[in-house]
Enzyme design. Structure first.
Site, PDB file in Angstrom:
ATOM      1  N   LYS A  29       8.231   2.015   5.152  1.00 48.89           N
ATOM      2  CA  LYS A  29       7.619   2.460   3.887  1.00 48.89           C
ATOM      3  C   LYS A  29       8.290   3.734   3.384  1.00 48.89           C
ATOM      4  O   LYS A  29       8.576   3.858   2.196  1.00 48.89           O
ATOM      5  CB  LYS A  29       6.108   2.707   4.061  1.00 48.89           C
ATOM      6  CG  LYS A  29       5.337   1.469   4.510  1.00 48.89           C
ATOM      7  CD  LYS A  29       3.837   1.695   4.477  1.00 48.89           C
ATOM      8  CE  LYS A  29       3.336   2.704   5.503  1.00 48.89           C
ATOM      9  NZ  LYS A  29       3.407   2.223   6.898  1.00 48.89           N
ATOM     10  N   ARG A  82      -5.665   2.561   3.824  1.00 49.83           N
ATOM     11  CA  ARG A  82      -5.518   2.090   5.196  1.00 49.83           C
ATOM     12  C   ARG A  82      -6.796   1.463   5.725  1.00 49.83           C
ATOM     13  O   ARG A  82      -6.830   1.057   6.893  1.00 49.83           O
ATOM     14  CB  ARG A  82      -5.153   3.273   6.088  1.00 49.83           C
ATOM     15  CG  ARG A  82      -3.695   3.325   6.518  1.00 49.83           C
ATOM     16  CD  ARG A  82      -3.526   4.587   7.336  1.00 49.83           C
ATOM     17  NE  ARG A  82      -2.402   4.575   8.210  1.00 49.83           N
ATOM     18  CZ  ARG A  82      -1.231   5.139   7.913  1.00 49.83           C
ATOM     19  NH1 ARG A  82      -1.019   5.669   6.740  1.00 49.83           N
ATOM     20  NH2 ARG A  82      -0.290   5.139   8.803  1.00 49.83           N
ATOM     21  N   ARG A  87       7.710  14.249  15.632  1.00 49.83           N
ATOM     22  CA  ARG A  87       6.303  13.988  15.306  1.00 49.83           C
ATOM     23  C   ARG A  87       5.519  13.813  16.594  1.00 49.83           C
ATOM     24  O   ARG A  87       5.857  12.969  17.418  1.00 49.83           O
ATOM     25  CB  ARG A  87       6.188  12.739  14.431  1.00 49.83           C
ATOM     26  CG  ARG A  87       6.419  13.051  12.962  1.00 49.83           C
ATOM     27  CD  ARG A  87       6.335  11.828  12.115  1.00 49.83           C
ATOM     28  NE  ARG A  87       5.117  11.039  12.311  1.00 49.83           N
ATOM     29  CZ  ARG A  87       4.754  10.054  11.503  1.00 49.83           C
ATOM     30  NH1 ARG A  87       5.495   9.749  10.457  1.00 49.83           N
ATOM     31  NH2 ARG A  87       3.653   9.379  11.742  1.00 49.83           N
ATOM     32  N   ARG A 123      12.859   6.258  16.581  1.00 50.76           N
ATOM     33  CA  ARG A 123      12.569   7.397  15.708  1.00 50.76           C
ATOM     34  C   ARG A 123      12.074   8.609  16.509  1.00 50.76           C
ATOM     35  O   ARG A 123      12.305   9.754  16.131  1.00 50.76           O
ATOM     36  CB  ARG A 123      11.489   6.972  14.691  1.00 50.76           C
ATOM     37  CG  ARG A 123      11.117   8.049  13.706  1.00 50.76           C
ATOM     38  CD  ARG A 123      10.268   7.491  12.581  1.00 50.76           C
ATOM     39  NE  ARG A 123       8.858   7.473  12.908  1.00 50.76           N
ATOM     40  CZ  ARG A 123       7.912   6.949  12.122  1.00 50.76           C
ATOM     41  NH1 ARG A 123       8.233   6.375  10.985  1.00 50.76           N
ATOM     42  NH2 ARG A 123       6.653   6.983  12.470  1.00 50.76           N
ATOM     43  N   ARG A 175      -1.769   4.186  17.080  1.00 48.77           N
ATOM     44  CA  ARG A 175      -1.529   3.961  15.638  1.00 48.77           C
ATOM     45  C   ARG A 175      -1.386   2.479  15.332  1.00 48.77           C
ATOM     46  O   ARG A 175      -1.894   1.991  14.325  1.00 48.77           O
ATOM     47  CB  ARG A 175      -0.272   4.713  15.182  1.00 48.77           C
ATOM     48  CG  ARG A 175      -0.569   6.165  14.849  1.00 48.77           C
ATOM     49  CD  ARG A 175       0.656   7.035  14.962  1.00 48.77           C
ATOM     50  NE  ARG A 175       1.717   6.622  14.082  1.00 48.77           N
ATOM     51  CZ  ARG A 175       3.013   6.822  14.310  1.00 48.77           C
ATOM     52  NH1 ARG A 175       3.392   7.430  15.419  1.00 48.77           N
ATOM     53  NH2 ARG A 175       3.907   6.429  13.448  1.00 48.77           N
TER      54      ARG A 175
HETATM   55  P1  ADP Z   1       2.920   6.034  10.093  1.00 50.18           P
HETATM   56  O1  ADP Z   1       4.344   6.446  10.264  1.00 50.18           O
HETATM   57  O2  ADP Z   1       2.235   5.740  11.377  1.00 50.18           O
HETATM   58  O3  ADP Z   1       2.722   4.962   9.065  1.00 50.18           O
HETATM   59  P2  ADP Z   1       1.848   8.193   8.407  1.00 50.18           P
HETATM   60  O4  ADP Z   1       2.875   9.237   8.322  1.00 50.18           O
HETATM   61  O5  ADP Z   1       1.592   7.352   7.202  1.00 50.18           O
HETATM   62  O6  ADP Z   1       2.122   7.301   9.676  1.00 50.18           O
HETATM   63  O7  ADP Z   1       0.442   8.835   8.850  1.00 50.18           O
HETATM   64  C1  ADP Z   1       0.348   9.661   9.990  1.00 50.18           C
HETATM   65  C2  ADP Z   1      -1.121   9.846  10.374  1.00 50.18           C
HETATM   66  O8  ADP Z   1      -1.859  10.417   9.273  1.00 50.18           O
HETATM   67  C3  ADP Z   1      -1.891   8.567  10.707  1.00 50.18           C
HETATM   68  O9  ADP Z   1      -1.697   8.155  12.052  1.00 50.18           O
HETATM   69  C4  ADP Z   1      -3.325   9.011  10.450  1.00 50.18           C
HETATM   70  O10 ADP Z   1      -3.811   9.837  11.469  1.00 50.18           O
HETATM   71  C5  ADP Z   1      -3.183   9.876   9.214  1.00 50.18           C
HETATM   72  N1  ADP Z   1      -3.316   9.073   7.979  1.00 50.18           N
HETATM   73  C6  ADP Z   1      -2.326   8.840   7.065  1.00 50.18           C
HETATM   74  N2  ADP Z   1      -2.796   8.103   6.046  1.00 50.18           N
HETATM   75  C7  ADP Z   1      -4.104   7.851   6.322  1.00 50.18           C
HETATM   76  C8  ADP Z   1      -5.124   7.123   5.669  1.00 50.18           C
HETATM   77  N3  ADP Z   1      -4.897   6.488   4.504  1.00 50.18           N
HETATM   78  N4  ADP Z   1      -6.360   7.077   6.228  1.00 50.18           N
HETATM   79  C9  ADP Z   1      -6.592   7.709   7.374  1.00 50.18           C
HETATM   80  N5  ADP Z   1      -5.682   8.394   8.058  1.00 50.18           N
HETATM   81  C10 ADP Z   1      -4.440   8.473   7.556  1.00 50.18           C
END
Ligand code: ADP
Length: 188
Positions: free
Chosen positions: A14, A89, A134, A128, A145
């Site tokens: 994404k 989400r 991270r 990654r 996750r």
């Molecule tokens: P990933 O690379 O896992 O897709 P993101 O960078 O999008 O992760 O998000 C990192 C973290 O931020 C998630 O694991 C969650 O804890 C929190 N997070 C991000 N977006 C949301 C959301 N829409 N609802 C709830 N938590 C979120």
């Protein structure tokens, strides 16, 4: 104004595709993950509240996330379109997004899911981890996750499918090919 939700499991690509889409179409990028990370880095009140969740790979509670997203959208009245990345989400987040967009006289025009297998996603995040810095890219947090995705997030797909707004793009292969497939949908 055209608004897009880019959907997919963690590691689906994404972020990579968002960058290219922004460059081509001028979307305002709203990544809830990036927003949370910025709040945590700046040690804001919100950052303190969400750190425990994000660092452990758990979803942040819906209302906190929805409030932050609405605030962020409201900062960009000039936007010609938003690209939502990592949001919604959960089904309640999707419902809140529909209602909010309607309240500002807009809508979600496209929902595109990047189709990537669980095996591929795990392999990508493994890679990654070496460069991402991270805390949630640690193996155990990654598992959490991915579990959260299959437990809560995947149900967002039938929500949009029922509304006839869902498109799918095969998310494995060359970045440029995947990008071209995304563009085909947006340009149709
Ligand atoms: P990933 O690379 O896992 O897709 P993101 O960078 O999008 O992760 O998000 C990192 C973290 O931020 C998630 O694991 C969650 O804890 C929190 N997070 C991000 N977006 C949301 C959301 N829409 N609802 C709830 N938590 C979120």
């Amino acid at each position: 104004m055209k608004n897009l939700v880019l959907f997919g499991p963690p590691g689906a690509g994404k972020g990579t595709q968002s960058e290219k889409l922004i460059e081509k179409y001028g979307f305002v990028h709203i990544s809830t993950g990036d927003l949370f990370r910025a709040h945590i880095a700046n040690n804001t009140e919100l950052g303190k509240r969400v750190k425990e969740y994000t660092s452990n790979g758990m979803l942040v509670p819906d209302q906190v996330t929805i409030d932050m997203l609405q605030e962020e959208v409201s900062k960009h009245p000039e936007a010609s379109g938003f690209l939502f990345d990592g949001f919604p989400r959960t089904v309640p987040q999707a419902e809140a997004l529909d209602a909010f967009m309607q309240s500002i006289g807009s809508a979600i025009h496209y929902v595109i899911a990047l189709d990537v297998t669980e095996e591929e996603v795990r392999a990508r995040i493994d890679k990654r981890r070496l460069t991402s810095n991270r805390v949630d890219d640690e193996a155990e947090k990654v598992n959490k996750r991915i579990d959260e995705y299959y437990d809560k997030t995947i149900h967002v797909l039938p929500h949009y499918e029922a509304q006839g707004r869902l498109a799918r793009v095969h998310g494995i292969g060359e970045v440029a090919v995947i990008f071209a497939d995304l563009c085909k949908i947006l340009d149709a």
